[in-house]
Structures are given as structure tokens and as C-alpha cells.
Write a protein that holds these residues in place. Structure first.
Motif, short mmCIF file in Angstrom:
data_model
loop_
_atom_site.label_atom_id
_atom_site.label_comp_id
_atom_site.label_asym_id
_atom_site.label_seq_id
_atom_site.Cartn_x
_atom_site.Cartn_y
_atom_site.Cartn_z
N PRO A 70 -4.06 -0.04 -0.54
CA PRO A 70 -4.43 0.11 0.87
C PRO A 70 -5.92 -0.15 1.11
CG PRO A 70 -4.24 2.26 -0.13
CD PRO A 70 -3.80 1.27 -1.19
N THR A 71 -6.71 -0.27 0.06
CA THR A 71 -8.16 -0.40 0.23
C THR A 71 -8.56 -1.86 0.43
OG1 THR A 71 -8.49 -0.55 -2.18
CG2 THR A 71 -8.60 1.64 -1.16
N GLN A 72 -9.69 -2.05 1.08
CA GLN A 72 -10.23 -3.38 1.32
C GLN A 72 -10.57 -4.05 -0.01
OE1 GLN A 72 -10.41 -4.73 4.22
NE2 GLN A 72 -11.98 -6.33 4.22
N PRO A 73 -10.12 -5.29 -0.25
CA PRO A 73 -10.46 -5.97 -1.51
C PRO A 73 -11.95 -6.26 -1.58
CG PRO A 73 -9.34 -7.47 -0.01
CD PRO A 73 -9.24 -6.11 0.60
N SER A 74 -12.47 -6.26 -2.78
CA SER A 74 -13.90 -6.50 -2.97
C SER A 74 -14.17 -7.97 -3.26
CB SER A 74 -14.41 -5.65 -4.15
OG SER A 74 -13.69 -5.96 -5.32
N GLU A 75 -15.44 -8.31 -3.26
CA GLU A 75 -15.85 -9.68 -3.58
C GLU A 75 -15.40 -10.05 -4.99
OE1 GLU A 75 -20.06 -11.75 -3.04
OE2 GLU A 75 -20.01 -10.42 -4.80
N THR A 76 -15.00 -11.30 -5.16
CA THR A 76 -14.65 -11.78 -6.48
C THR A 76 -15.27 -13.17 -6.68
OG1 THR A 76 -12.82 -12.13 -8.03
CG2 THR A 76 -12.51 -12.93 -5.77
N VAL B 190 7.92 -2.93 -9.31
CA VAL B 190 6.93 -3.34 -10.31
C VAL B 190 6.17 -4.58 -9.84
CG1 VAL B 190 6.62 -4.11 -12.69
CG2 VAL B 190 8.25 -2.29 -12.17
N GLN B 191 6.83 -5.45 -9.10
CA GLN B 191 6.18 -6.67 -8.63
C GLN B 191 5.00 -6.38 -7.69
OE1 GLN B 191 8.67 -10.28 -7.94
NE2 GLN B 191 10.27 -8.76 -7.56
N TYR B 192 4.96 -5.18 -7.15
CA TYR B 192 3.93 -4.84 -6.15
C TYR B 192 2.99 -3.76 -6.67
CZ TYR B 192 7.27 -7.43 -3.39
OH TYR B 192 8.11 -8.42 -2.94
N ILE B 193 2.89 -3.65 -7.98
CA ILE B 193 2.14 -2.57 -8.60
C ILE B 193 0.64 -2.65 -8.27
CG2 ILE B 193 1.68 -3.76 -10.79
CD1 ILE B 193 2.42 -1.10 -12.20
N ALA C 222 8.24 2.23 1.07
CA ALA C 222 7.74 3.02 -0.06
C ALA C 222 6.21 3.03 -0.07
CB ALA C 222 8.28 2.47 -1.37
N PHE C 223 5.60 1.87 0.22
CA PHE C 223 4.14 1.77 0.25
C PHE C 223 3.57 2.62 1.39
CE2 PHE C 223 0.32 -0.17 2.03
CZ PHE C 223 -0.51 -0.25 0.91
N LEU C 224 4.13 2.48 2.59
CA LEU C 224 3.62 3.22 3.75
C LEU C 224 3.77 4.73 3.55
CD1 LEU C 224 4.98 0.97 6.64
CD2 LEU C 224 2.63 1.10 5.80
N GLY D 275 -6.34 -4.41 3.62
CA GLY D 275 -5.57 -3.50 2.79
C GLY D 275 -4.08 -3.80 2.88
N GLY D 276 -3.36 -3.59 1.79
CA GLY D 276 -1.93 -3.86 1.77
C GLY D 276 -1.60 -5.32 1.57
N ARG D 277 -2.61 -6.14 1.24
CA ARG D 277 -2.36 -7.56 1.04
C ARG D 277 -1.33 -7.76 -0.08
NH1 ARG D 277 -4.73 -12.44 2.22
NH2 ARG D 277 -6.38 -11.42 3.43
N GLY D 278 -0.34 -8.59 0.21
CA GLY D 278 0.74 -8.85 -0.74
C GLY D 278 2.04 -8.15 -0.41
N LEU D 279 1.99 -7.22 0.56
CA LEU D 279 3.24 -6.57 0.98
C LEU D 279 4.15 -7.57 1.68
CD1 LEU D 279 2.16 -3.12 2.49
CD2 LEU D 279 3.58 -3.49 0.47
N PRO D 280 5.45 -7.50 1.45
CA PRO D 280 6.36 -8.39 2.18
C PRO D 280 6.44 -7.98 3.65
CG PRO D 280 7.60 -6.81 0.85
CD PRO D 280 6.15 -6.63 0.49
#
Length: 329
Positions: A194-200, A187-190, A233-235, A215-220
Motif C-alpha cells: 500500500p505504500t508509495q514506491p520509492s525511486e529506483t 503468492v503472485q501478489y506477495i 484480501a488486500f483491502l 500504492g497497491g500497484r499490481g493489484l488486478p
């Protein structure tokens, strides 16, 4: 430590295998046990006979096959992974139960059942007894992942609370803590994508990604059991497969390489390097066992259905741990 994985190819084949992360070789080799194999159940000191032929990575101790992982001719597969501090074995046998030592659960399950649905009712009778194979072989600390050609997957854990069976819908397993904890931890990684983050926008400042590959930012990224579970699990969930079995096998090895241990990255309290000794991948419908090793990343394949499954002896294949290079000139 270890990571196990299941995967289904686009053309319908089921794959099952694992990284064997351990700081030493245990004299392992691909081992074929024929049908109707007789062995001694040390928990009850009686001879028992398997039904199906099986192949997997293991070692022979006192003429007794001890598998790290294996599949049978019907495709049912099982792997045992280290489960320190949580695994619990009973001291005495129990009448009316199926008494099994922990190192024989793979041999018993894969040797006698075709599917998870056939195995599950019998698991309720299993009583795991802490009787060593011999005086020189310590009891393992294990939990198990099993998968079949129907796509069913379960995890078996025996703790102080008793034997528990979990349906495994994420198709991976690592080590401690318990499987249900790992599922809650996802749940912590919900929000990981894998997609490129957009402008914020933060305040009045536009924040843009620094470049491609976010993509995948935040994965341990460490090698702990909890981190490997999340990353595997993510891969697995986001893997893109080609149209055939071979593509699935290629991606299978790539997924497990994403959580493999490199010499020097994990050092045990005894100052020994923990490494991924080998990676295995089994095509459960075809009965082919694929593997590579830390020192030889060429994929080797052994087809159990090309062997005499009604033989009388265990067959051990050479463990190919020397690098093979294809020289073009």
C-alpha cells in the motif's frame, strides 16, 4: 458472482457480510426466522426444527426461507456464494448421514449452532443431496463461508472429491475455482504494497513515481472471481479502522465497494448486466443487519434483538431499493 468479507473492529465487534453480484433480483428481502422454526427438509421429506432465531437476506419459496446469507442470535453467520462448474450434489440420501439440500445448509447451520467449533464435528456427517425445492426452482451451485464471534472462519466446498472444510485466515471468499487455489494464487501478489514506491535505478536512469497514489500497484482491477479475491484480501488486510464499531462498518462497506460491479461493466452471455444488487454487513455480537442496494446507497439497519424472537411467523422487512437523499435546504 459475489464477494464475502469478515472484519474485526478495534472495539472487538465481528462483522460479516457480502456483495450480492447477480444480473437479476430474486425477490430478496431481509427475513427474520424465529426460534424453534419448523420446516420441511426436502432431501428426506421430513419436518425439522431450528434452535436459534436468525436474520439475513433471502426469499420465501413455498413458505420455505431460502437465505443468501444470515446470522443467528449467537452470532454464527454464513453466506452462500456461486460456485459454478465445481459444486457437486449427491443423487441419493445416505443412511447415518445428515442429509441436506444445498439451499438449506445456511438454514441448518445458522439455525442450530452457536460457533464454528460446535459446528465442525457435525459437518463431517453432512451429505448434500441434489433435490430441488420444487419443480420451478433449479438447484443452486454454491460454496459457503462461515464466521463466528470468536473470530473463527471456515469455507465449505462440496466437489466431486467430496466435502472439504478449509480454515479461512484471509477472511474473504469469492467464487470459482476452489478456495485452496485462491490461497495459492495470492503468492503472485506477495510484493504488492500500500505504500508509495520509492525511486529506483534502471541502468543509469533514475526512475521516479509519476505522482502520489501509486500504492497497491499490481493489484488486478477486473471483476473476475480470482481478481476480486486478491483485491478484497488486500483491502481487508490493509484497512485502517477507527476506534469504534461504526468506523468498522464504514470501512466494511468501502472494502466491498472496491470490488462491486457497476452496470455495464460486466455483461452476461444472455446480454444482461451483472451488478452488485446489494451489500450486507452484520454485526455478529449485536445482531444488527446492515445493507444498502444498487439503487439506494443509504445504509439501512435492522436489529434482530428488538424483534420477538419467539414469534410463530417469519417476518419479512421491506427491501429499500429507492434512493434516499438528505436535502439540506
Amino acid at each position: 458472482m459475489c464477494t464475502a468479507l469478515t472484519l474485526k473492529t478495534k472495539d472487538g465487534y465481528h462483522l460479516f457480510g457480502r456483495n450480492m453480484d447477480i444480473e437479476f433480483s430474486f425477490n430478496q428481502a431481509v427475513t427474520l426466522v424465529p426460534r424453534n422454526f419448523t420446516y420441511t427438509n426436502r432431501a428426506i421429506d421430513k419436518s425439522e426444527k431450528t434452535k436459534y432465531a436468525m436474520i439475513g437476506m433471502g426469499t420465501i419459496i413455498d413458505n420455505h426461507p431460502c437465505y443468501a446469507e444470515a446470522m443467528n442470535e449467537k452470532g454464527l453467520s454464513c453466506a452462500g456464494l456461486n460456485f459454478p462448474r465445481y459444486s457437486h450434489w449427491e443423487e441419493e440420501t445416505m443412511e447415518g448421514k445428515i442429509n441436506i439440500p444445498p439451499y438449506d445448509l445456511i438454514l441448518w447451520a445458522v439455525g442450530n449452532f452457536e460457533s464454528i467449533s460446535e459446528l465442525k464435528p457435525e459437518l463431517e456427517k453432512v451429505h448434500i443431496v441434489g433435490k430441488p425445492l420444487n419443480e420451478n426452482t433449479p438447484l443452486p451451485t454454491l460454496h459457503w463461508i462461515l464466521s463466528d464471534t470468536k473470530g473463527d472462519c471456515i469455507v465449505i466446498e462440496n466437489t466431486m472429491e467430496g466435502l472439504k472444510i478449509f480454515d479461512n485466515k484471509v477472511g474473504v471468499l469469492t467464487n470459482a475455482p476452489t478456495f485452496d487455489w485462491h490461497i495459492t494464487n495470492l503468492v503472485q501478489y506477495i510484493k504488492v504494497s500500500p505504500t508509495q514506491p520509492s525511486e529506483t535505478i534502471l541502468g543509469e536512469e533514475n526512475i521516479n513515481p509519476l505522482g502520489q497514489g501509486d500504492g497497491g500497484r499490481g493489484l488486478p482491477g477486473d471483476f473476475s472471481s480470482t481478481s476480486r479475491f486478491v483485491k478484497a484480501a488486500f483491502l481487508r488486510s490493509n484497512s485502517v479502522l477507527g476506534d469504534d464499531e461504526l468506523s468498522g462498518i464504514v470501512e466494511f462497506f468501502h472494502i466491498l465497494s472496491g470490488v462491486s460491479m457497476i452496470r455495464g461493466s460486466v455483461v452476461t452471455p444472455q446480454n444482461i448486466n451483472d451488478i452488485t444488487q446489494y451489500t450486507s454487513c452484520m454485526c455478529q455480537e449485536k445482531g444488527i443487519y446492515y445493507y444498502n442496494t444498487y439503487n439506494n446507497n443509504q445504509i439501512n439497519a435492522i436489529d434482530m434483538k428488538k424483534e420477538n424472537l419467539d414469534g410463530k411467523e417469519i417476518k419479512v422487512f421491506e427491501y429499500r431499493d429507492k434512493q434516499v437523499i438528505n436535502y439540506e435546504n
